[in-house]
Design a protein around this motif. Structure first.
Motif, short mmCIF file in Angstrom:
data_model
loop_
_atom_site.label_atom_id
_atom_site.label_comp_id
_atom_site.label_asym_id
_atom_site.label_seq_id
_atom_site.Cartn_x
_atom_site.Cartn_y
_atom_site.Cartn_z
N LEU A 6 75.32 87.53 34.54
CA LEU A 6 74.59 86.46 35.20
C LEU A 6 75.40 85.17 35.20
CD1 LEU A 6 71.08 86.99 33.55
CD2 LEU A 6 71.84 87.82 35.78
N GLY A 7 75.31 84.43 36.31
CA GLY A 7 75.96 83.14 36.38
C GLY A 7 76.84 82.99 37.60
N ALA A 8 77.44 81.82 37.72
CA ALA A 8 78.32 81.53 38.86
C ALA A 8 79.52 82.46 38.86
CB ALA A 8 78.77 80.07 38.79
N SER A 9 80.09 82.67 40.03
CA SER A 9 81.25 83.55 40.16
C SER A 9 82.38 83.08 39.26
CB SER A 9 81.71 83.55 41.62
OG SER A 9 82.84 84.38 41.78
N SER A 61 68.93 83.02 37.73
CA SER A 61 70.39 83.11 37.65
C SER A 61 70.94 84.04 38.73
CB SER A 61 70.82 83.64 36.29
OG SER A 61 70.41 82.80 35.24
N ARG A 62 72.10 83.67 39.27
CA ARG A 62 72.81 84.59 40.17
C ARG A 62 73.20 85.84 39.39
NH1 ARG A 62 78.29 85.60 40.27
NH2 ARG A 62 79.05 86.69 42.14
N ILE A 63 73.04 86.99 40.03
CA ILE A 63 73.49 88.25 39.44
C ILE A 63 74.89 88.53 39.96
CG2 ILE A 63 73.06 90.71 39.20
CD1 ILE A 63 70.11 90.17 39.64
N GLY A 64 75.84 88.61 39.05
CA GLY A 64 77.21 88.89 39.43
C GLY A 64 77.50 90.38 39.47
N PRO A 65 78.74 90.76 39.76
CA PRO A 65 79.12 92.17 39.67
C PRO A 65 78.80 92.70 38.28
CG PRO A 65 80.91 90.85 40.59
CD PRO A 65 79.89 89.90 40.07
N CYS A 66 78.27 93.92 38.19
CA CYS A 66 77.80 94.41 36.89
C CYS A 66 78.93 94.81 35.94
CB CYS A 66 76.83 95.58 37.09
SG CYS A 66 77.54 97.01 37.92
N ILE A 105 85.39 92.90 45.28
CA ILE A 105 84.17 92.98 44.46
C ILE A 105 83.40 91.66 44.47
CG2 ILE A 105 83.33 93.23 42.09
CD1 ILE A 105 85.61 95.24 41.64
N ILE A 106 82.08 91.78 44.70
CA ILE A 106 81.18 90.63 44.63
C ILE A 106 79.88 91.08 43.94
CG2 ILE A 106 82.08 89.43 46.64
CD1 ILE A 106 79.72 90.60 48.27
N GLY A 107 78.98 90.14 43.74
CA GLY A 107 77.68 90.47 43.19
C GLY A 107 76.81 91.20 44.20
N PRO A 108 75.74 91.84 43.73
CA PRO A 108 74.93 92.69 44.59
C PRO A 108 74.16 91.95 45.68
CG PRO A 108 73.86 92.39 42.47
CD PRO A 108 75.23 91.81 42.35
#
Length: 283
Positions: A6-9, A61-66, A105-108
């Motif tokens: 979770l969080g900013a890129s 929170s932003r969901i980032g790549p897992c 790769i990016i978040g979902p």
């Protein structure tokens, strides 16, 4: 366990999804959802941490790549019998292997950028396999011991770049934002049978893909074993295992491709869902 970041890129924190729906911070026991954390020992530390006592992170929170710090992003082509049929391709005798750039790769739920000069940007819901234990020359019977867990992947593809522009498929697969992964890394103990997972994808509310991992030509154990004969697999490497029918390229009477301003939604049973909006490459 359902693990996420979770969080900013570039500044994501490792977290776990509690059964009450809250996100709990696991940074006290894991630096990141990456590398050593994905080994059996690393996952056992998280499981033993006592999730109820861990700090709650904001639901907004932003969901980032897992998975962080992915070493290899390995793709398998034409690995669903029904998808091969819709493209008119013969079933492969061995897995078709190619790579996708990790810079894709990016978040979902991050935006997907339509590449400059793209004419045929396409979607593909896929089961992702995350490696948790180094694998070299692994037998199929032992292959699953090397899997940390699973995730949803949208293996976006630019079909003109991939098929009509010569060379390998990698240049049609690797544009920035062409690899949304997550929301969760679901540990292998929570997935009873990776070869029996319903999966789907919609664009602007229209369901194009509605399939199952049961139609995979080569299953997860076979793929892990096969790949390990040609390269070592390291914790945090990702294998994206192919897509069921319903891709834009296969639509009748005419193919359908993505354009700016659309919304994709996709998911796999037990692994979560993704939502992406398409934007211009220079937006």
């Amino acid at each position: 366990m359902k693990l996420l970041r979770l969080g900013a890129s570039g500044a994501e924190r490792p977290a776990i999804l509690h059964t009450d729906g809250t996100y709990r911070d696991i940074s006290s026991v894991a630096v990141d959802i990456a590398g050593e954390t994905l080994t059996d020992e690393g996952l056992a530390r998280i499981a033993a941490a006592g999730i109820d006592s861990l700090p709650v992170l904001p639901q907004s929170s932003r969901i980032g790549p897992c998975v962080g710090d992915v070493g290899k992003f390995i793709c398998i082509g034409l690995n669903y019998a029904d998808h091969a049929a819709e493209t008119g391709a013969e079933l492969p005798k061995e897995p078709i292997i190619f790579m996708k750039a990790t810079s894709a790769i990016i978040g979902p739920n991050d935006d997907v950028r339509i590449p400059k000069n793209s004419k045929k940007t396409d979607w593909e819901v896929e089961l992702g396999v995350v490696i948790g234990k180094e694998a070299r020359y692994v037998d199929e019977d032992d292959a699953m011991d090397h899997v940390a867990g699973y995730c949803v992947i949208n293996d976006l593809s630019e079909r003109e770049f991939q098929i009509e522009r010569s060379g390998q498929w990698v240049k049609g697969k690797s544009a920035d934002t062409f690899g949304p992964i997550g929301p969760y890394l679901v540990t292998r103990d929570e997935v009873d049978d990776p070869q029996n997972l319903p999966m789907w994808l919609e664009v602007d509310g229209h369901r194009y893909q509605d399939g199952s991992t049961s139609t995979m030509v080569f299953g997860v154990a076979t793929l892990v074993s096969h790949l390990s004969q040609f390269m070592s697999l390291q914790p945090g490497d990702i294998i994206t295992t192919g897509t069921p029918p319903g891709v834009g390229m296969g639509q009748k009477p005419e193919p359908v491709y993505l354009k700016e301003g659309q919304t994709m939604k996709l998911g796999i049973e037990g692994l979560g869902e993704q939502t992406q909006k398409t934007i211009a490459w220079n937006a």
